[in-house]
Design a protein around this motif. Structure first.
Motif, PDB file in Angstrom:
ATOM      1  N   ASP A   1       0.824  -1.213   0.000  1.00 13.93           N
ATOM      2  CA  ASP A   1       0.000   0.000   0.000  1.00 13.93           C
ATOM      3  C   ASP A   1       0.858   1.264   0.000  1.00 13.93           C
ATOM      4  OD1 ASP A   1      -2.242  -1.567   0.021  1.00 13.93           O
ATOM      5  OD2 ASP A   1      -2.656  -1.332   2.160  1.00 13.93           O
ATOM      6  N   LYS A   2       2.009   1.201   0.657  1.00 14.07           N
ATOM      7  CA  LYS A   2       2.893   2.365   0.725  1.00 14.07           C
ATOM      8  C   LYS A   2       3.806   2.485  -0.496  1.00 14.07           C
ATOM      9  CE  LYS A   2       1.579   3.868   4.765  1.00 14.07           C
ATOM     10  NZ  LYS A   2       0.910   5.177   4.918  1.00 14.07           N
ATOM     11  N   GLY A   3       3.725   1.521  -1.402  1.00 16.45           N
ATOM     12  CA  GLY A   3       4.508   1.604  -2.629  1.00 16.45           C
ATOM     13  C   GLY A   3       5.924   1.066  -2.532  1.00 16.45           C
ATOM     14  N   PHE A   4       6.249   0.338  -1.459  1.00 21.46           N
ATOM     15  CA  PHE A   4       7.587  -0.234  -1.335  1.00 21.46           C
ATOM     16  C   PHE A   4       7.718  -1.463  -2.234  1.00 21.46           C
ATOM     17  CE2 PHE A   4       7.416   2.004   2.778  1.00 21.46           C
ATOM     18  CZ  PHE A   4       8.638   2.668   2.730  1.00 21.46           C
ATOM     19  N   VAL A   5       8.881  -1.619  -2.842  1.00 23.27           N
ATOM     20  CA  VAL A   5       9.194  -2.806  -3.641  1.00 23.27           C
ATOM     21  C   VAL A   5      10.544  -3.339  -3.200  1.00 23.27           C
ATOM     22  CG1 VAL A   5       7.848  -2.087  -5.654  1.00 23.27           C
ATOM     23  CG2 VAL A   5      10.240  -1.371  -5.453  1.00 23.27           C
ATOM     24  N   THR A   6      10.856  -4.573  -3.592  1.00 23.39           N
ATOM     25  CA  THR A   6      12.159  -5.148  -3.276  1.00 23.39           C
ATOM     26  C   THR A   6      13.241  -4.399  -4.037  1.00 23.39           C
ATOM     27  OG1 THR A   6      12.173  -6.760  -5.089  1.00 23.39           O
ATOM     28  CG2 THR A   6      11.029  -7.392  -3.045  1.00 23.39           C
ATOM     29  N   THR A   7      14.487  -4.647  -3.689  1.00 28.37           N
ATOM     30  CA  THR A   7      15.588  -3.952  -4.364  1.00 28.37           C
ATOM     31  C   THR A   7      15.754  -4.417  -5.810  1.00 28.37           C
ATOM     32  OG1 THR A   7      17.138  -5.564  -3.426  1.00 28.37           O
ATOM     33  CG2 THR A   7      16.838  -3.495  -2.239  1.00 28.37           C
ATOM     34  N   LEU A   8      15.033  -5.459  -6.192  1.00 28.63           N
ATOM     35  CA  LEU A   8      15.007  -5.886  -7.591  1.00 28.63           C
ATOM     36  C   LEU A   8      13.805  -5.301  -8.325  1.00 28.63           C
ATOM     37  CD1 LEU A   8      16.045  -9.655  -7.285  1.00 28.63           C
ATOM     38  CD2 LEU A   8      17.462  -7.709  -7.965  1.00 28.63           C
ATOM     39  N   GLY A   9      13.005  -4.498  -7.601  1.00 27.59           N
ATOM     40  CA  GLY A   9      11.879  -3.826  -8.233  1.00 27.59           C
ATOM     41  C   GLY A   9      10.590  -4.618  -8.252  1.00 27.59           C
ATOM     42  N   ASN A  10      10.505  -5.701  -7.478  1.00 30.38           N
ATOM     43  CA  ASN A  10       9.308  -6.544  -7.481  1.00 30.38           C
ATOM     44  C   ASN A  10       8.429  -6.267  -6.266  1.00 30.38           C
ATOM     45  OD1 ASN A  10      10.374  -7.938  -9.761  1.00 30.38           O
ATOM     46  ND2 ASN A  10      11.629  -9.179  -8.390  1.00 30.38           N
ATOM     47  N   GLU A  11       7.162  -6.618  -6.389  1.00 29.65           N
ATOM     48  CA  GLU A  11       6.256  -6.505  -5.250  1.00 29.65           C
ATOM     49  C   GLU A  11       6.659  -7.519  -4.193  1.00 29.65           C
ATOM     50  OE1 GLU A  11       1.874  -8.042  -4.926  1.00 29.65           O
ATOM     51  OE2 GLU A  11       1.763  -6.001  -5.741  1.00 29.65           O
ATOM     52  N   PHE A  12       6.586  -7.122  -2.935  1.00 31.69           N
ATOM     53  CA  PHE A  12       6.970  -8.022  -1.847  1.00 31.69           C
ATOM     54  C   PHE A  12       6.025  -9.220  -1.776  1.00 31.69           C
ATOM     55  CE2 PHE A  12       9.484  -4.517  -0.152  1.00 31.69           C
ATOM     56  CZ  PHE A  12      10.566  -5.202   0.390  1.00 31.69           C
ATOM     57  N   SER A  13       6.603 -10.407  -1.681  1.00 34.63           N
ATOM     58  CA  SER A  13       5.827 -11.602  -1.387  1.00 34.63           C
ATOM     59  C   SER A  13       5.739 -11.755   0.130  1.00 34.63           C
ATOM     60  CB  SER A  13       6.493 -12.839  -1.982  1.00 34.63           C
ATOM     61  OG  SER A  13       7.727 -13.101  -1.331  1.00 34.63           O
ATOM     62  N   HIS A  14       4.901 -12.671   0.597  1.00 34.90           N
ATOM     63  CA  HIS A  14       4.789 -12.928   2.030  1.00 34.90           C
ATOM     64  C   HIS A  14       6.137 -13.368   2.599  1.00 34.90           C
ATOM     65  CE1 HIS A  14       3.858 -15.186   5.720  1.00 34.90           C
ATOM     66  NE2 HIS A  14       2.779 -14.421   5.822  1.00 34.90           N
ATOM     67  N   THR A  15       6.823 -14.256   1.873  1.00 37.61           N
ATOM     68  CA  THR A  15       8.125 -14.759   2.345  1.00 37.61           C
ATOM     69  C   THR A  15       9.151 -13.641   2.415  1.00 37.61           C
ATOM     70  OG1 THR A  15       7.688 -16.956   1.422  1.00 37.61           O
ATOM     71  CG2 THR A  15       9.982 -16.391   1.872  1.00 37.61           C
ATOM     72  N   GLU A  16       9.181 -12.777   1.396  1.00 36.20           N
ATOM     73  CA  GLU A  16      10.154 -11.682   1.383  1.00 36.20           C
ATOM     74  C   GLU A  16       9.884 -10.689   2.502  1.00 36.20           C
ATOM     75  OE1 GLU A  16      11.224 -11.526  -3.399  1.00 36.20           O
ATOM     76  OE2 GLU A  16       9.377 -10.605  -2.638  1.00 36.20           O
ATOM     77  N   ALA A  17       8.602 -10.409   2.767  1.00 41.03           N
ATOM     78  CA  ALA A  17       8.257  -9.499   3.860  1.00 41.03           C
ATOM     79  C   ALA A  17       8.711 -10.074   5.197  1.00 41.03           C
ATOM     80  CB  ALA A  17       6.757  -9.231   3.869  1.00 41.03           C
ATOM     81  N   ARG A  18       8.552 -11.366   5.372  1.00 46.10           N
ATOM     82  CA  ARG A  18       8.991 -12.024   6.615  1.00 46.10           C
ATOM     83  C   ARG A  18      10.507 -12.025   6.714  1.00 46.10           C
ATOM     84  NH1 ARG A  18      10.376 -17.285   8.343  1.00 46.10           N
ATOM     85  NH2 ARG A  18       9.521 -17.844  10.412  1.00 46.10           N
ATOM     86  N   ASP A  19      11.164 -12.345   5.606  1.00 44.19           N
ATOM     87  CA  ASP A  19      12.621 -12.478   5.629  1.00 44.19           C
ATOM     88  C   ASP A  19      13.333 -11.180   5.978  1.00 44.19           C
ATOM     89  OD1 ASP A  19      12.429 -15.134   5.047  1.00 44.19           O
ATOM     90  OD2 ASP A  19      12.947 -14.938   2.926  1.00 44.19           O
ATOM     91  N   ILE A  20      12.813 -10.046   5.490  1.00 45.94           N
ATOM     92  CA  ILE A  20      13.531  -8.793   5.778  1.00 45.94           C
ATOM     93  C   ILE A  20      13.417  -8.407   7.252  1.00 45.94           C
ATOM     94  CG2 ILE A  20      13.306  -7.898   3.420  1.00 45.94           C
ATOM     95  CD1 ILE A  20      11.116  -6.039   4.439  1.00 45.94           C
ATOM     96  N   LEU A  21      12.464  -8.986   7.971  1.00 44.22           N
ATOM     97  CA  LEU A  21      12.360  -8.731   9.403  1.00 44.22           C
ATOM     98  C   LEU A  21      13.245  -9.672  10.209  1.00 44.22           C
ATOM     99  CD1 LEU A  21       8.506  -8.184   9.824  1.00 44.22           C
ATOM    100  CD2 LEU A  21      10.289  -6.451   9.590  1.00 44.22           C
ATOM    101  N   LEU A  22      13.683 -10.767   9.593  1.00 47.25           N
ATOM    102  CA  LEU A  22      14.473 -11.781  10.291  1.00 47.25           C
ATOM    103  C   LEU A  22      15.974 -11.654  10.029  1.00 47.25           C
ATOM    104  CD1 LEU A  22      12.220 -14.934   9.747  1.00 47.25           C
ATOM    105  CD2 LEU A  22      12.519 -13.634  11.854  1.00 47.25           C
ATOM    106  N   ARG A  23      16.408 -10.614   9.345  1.00 46.61           N
ATOM    107  CA  ARG A  23      17.830 -10.476   9.013  1.00 46.61           C
ATOM    108  C   ARG A  23      18.608  -9.930  10.204  1.00 46.61           C
ATOM    109  NH1 ARG A  23      17.463  -6.513   4.015  1.00 46.61           N
ATOM    110  NH2 ARG A  23      16.596  -5.369   5.775  1.00 46.61           N
ATOM    111  N   PRO A  24      19.647 -10.623  10.653  1.00 50.19           N
ATOM    112  CA  PRO A  24      20.497 -10.082  11.719  1.00 50.19           C
ATOM    113  C   PRO A  24      21.107  -8.726  11.350  1.00 50.19           C
ATOM    114  CG  PRO A  24      20.929 -12.419  11.395  1.00 50.19           C
ATOM    115  CD  PRO A  24      20.035 -11.987  10.264  1.00 50.19           C
ATOM    116  N   ARG A  25      21.278  -8.497  10.061  1.00 52.50           N
ATOM    117  CA  ARG A  25      21.848  -7.228   9.601  1.00 52.50           C
ATOM    118  C   ARG A  25      21.028  -6.040  10.114  1.00 52.50           C
ATOM    119  NH1 ARG A  25      25.248  -5.308   5.566  1.00 52.50           N
ATOM    120  NH2 ARG A  25      24.698  -3.214   4.847  1.00 52.50           N
TER     121      ARG A  25
END
Length: 502
Positions: free
Chosen positions: A237-261
């Protein structure tokens, strides 16, 4: 054989020895193919000095002859053409351009023996594969090349580990959250078109402000009882996309919250190795808490489609003490959505009206002077710094156990028992850190100057978290006919079971 190749063979048959050239470069960093061009020029010069007619040139650019799984299309095409008798000489810049795999070498020797093909190189001279000594030389050169590739792989892996241990960026796809333009550019080449273009150089130690806010929002959402599904919807809804320019999938949304980085933690091959030299996006206790929540095996998620109504599966059916979660379906000739029990109980309550009433009751309760009494007590008894230190000690112990097992100082039973114990201890520490960082969903509403305005500012996932934490709503069978207020909506059939005060 293609018509072009057949024509070339016919021309070459006029007296000159027919030869083909094979060129390969395994790492073309720019995509410009300059290494291949230099190989081709040297090979053509060798053919000219010997009076050979070059009938075809085969090129595999940016393809490794050593890495498992690499496909060299032109190399395979060359072998097929040699079987068809296109030439009697293969020219390469060096033997390691032809093959570094013993299996490939044996296949090449087999073809050359059957078709009387000799191999000449710019750097290593002639290889007479028709003689035992020539084949031995080829095998020795291949073994040396393979060893060089293995050492190179070890050097690259060691360099990456050193960078990771030092907390430096090790390359790859830009991680969501970091990469601020430095103002400098570097030239790259489009591999499909061959055109050059300028690419901005990014500082991977600095956070992209809006992406940092997105990670922080998602972290707080999960800590307040929200879901990954709700976070993904918010990102879209806020217009965010992955760094490859794709719409976030459920897995990608979860993964970016689980990164130790996110918490400034450096990782190498899946293991934490220290602190990174980049800006952290969220505090470590919050990150640990999110990991504990999202990886909890007992965690349950709402099945089916993304909820669109406040009480979907949260409101309980009160008909005959049923207790099932209510779902929203179309009623009244599909004129309006209604809450109904999925077990098939008759009747329904108009969803919009029920949600509006429930929201009004929640806002009124949180607007009272004693609303602060509803807040859960903070975890003042938890030593976050001590837990973090304990977590590091346990992780270090697991690493030491792996090293002892690898060196043969402990056996498999000792290693397994030790790591199992350490893992259980780590789970306990992580749960305590999660308790320290988990946010009460009511925070931000209680004490707000305008509770209704604050409520309306929440997205649906946050509102549902408040509802889930504060009260259980049961929809009983409404009374028939007109109500005392003159309307037809039976407010008394909406029962509130407060979990925190009344």
């Amino acid at each position: 054989m293609s018509p072009t190749l057949r024509s070339a063979v016919d021309v070459a048959a006029g007296g000159k020895t027919r030869a083909v050239i094979y060129c390969r470069i395994s790492q073309d960093r720019t995509g410009a193919g300059l290494g291949v061009d230099r190989q081709r020029e040297d090979c053509e010069a060798l053919a000219q000095r010997n009076g050979w007619q070059v009938v075809e040139v085969y090129v595999d650019n940016d393809v490794s002859a050593f890495r498992k799984g690499s496909k060299r299309k032109d190399y395979a095409r060359m072998l097929g053409d040699l079987e068809d008798g296109i030439a009697t000489i293969v020219i390469a810049w060096h033997t390691d351009r032809l093959h570094r795999s013993p299996v490939e070498l044996e296949g090449y020797i087999d073809v050359c023996e059957r078709r009387g093909v000799s191999t000449h190189t710019v750097q290593a001279g002639e290889l007479d594969l028709a003689t035992p000594s020539g084949r031995m030389t080829a095998r020795i050169l291949g073994a040396v090349a393979r060893q060089e590739s293995e050492h190179k792989g070890e050097r690259v892996a060691r360099a990456r580990r050193q960078k990771a241990m030092a907390g430096e960026w090790t390359g790859g796809i830009r991680p969501f959250g970091w990469g601020v333009p430095t103002g400098e550019t570097r030239t790259k080449v489009n591999r499909e078109t061959g055109e050059e273009y300028d690419e901005p150089v990014l500082d991977m130690s600095k956070a992209v402000p809006e992406e940092k806010q997105a990670i922080a929002y998602g972290t707080d959402l999960i800590l307040a009882g929200g879901s990954v599904r709700g976070y993904r919807k918010w990102l879209i809804d806020k217009g965010f996309v992955t760094t490859l320019g794709n719409e976030f999938s459920h897995t990608e949304a979860r993964d970016i919250l689980l990164r130790p980085r996110n918490a400034g933690i450096a990782v190498y091959r899946g293991e934490e190795v220290g602190r990174g030299q980049w800006e952290e996006l969220v505090p470590e206790p919050k990150f640990r808490a999110v990991v504990a929540i999202l990886t909890d095996p007992s965690r349950t998620t709402t099945p089916g489609a993304t909820p669109k109504w406040l009480g979907s599966l949260l409101y309980r059916c009160g008909r005959n003490e049923c207790g099932h979660g209510m779902t929203v379906t179309q009623s009244g000739g599909r004129n309006y959505p209604s809450y109904k029990c999925p077990t098939g109980h008759g009747g329904g309550r108009r969803a919009e009206k029920v949600d509006e009433y429930v929201e009004d009751v929640i806002v009124e309760r949180l607007s009272r002077d004693d609303a602060h009494d509803l807040l859960l007590p903070g975890p003042d008894d938890i030593d976050v710094a001590g837990l973090q230190a304990e977590s590091e000690q346990v992780r270090r112990r697991m690493t030491d156990l792996a090293a002892l097992f690898g060196s043969g100082q402990i056996d498999m039973v000792q290693f397994t028992e030790g790591t199992d114990t350490a893992r259980k201890q780590l789970e306990g520490v992580t749960r305590q850190l999660a308790r320290a960082a988990t946010q009460d969903p009511l925070v931000g509403l209680v004490g707000a100057p305008d509770v209704r305005k604050a409520w309306r500012a929440l997205d649906l996932d946050r509102k549902r978290a408040v509802l889930r934490s504060l009260v259980e709503v049961t929809l009983r069978t409404p009374r028939p006919g007109r109500m005392p207020d003159g309307g037809y909506f039976d407010y008394e059939a909406v029962v509130f079971g407060w979990k925190r005060g009344g």
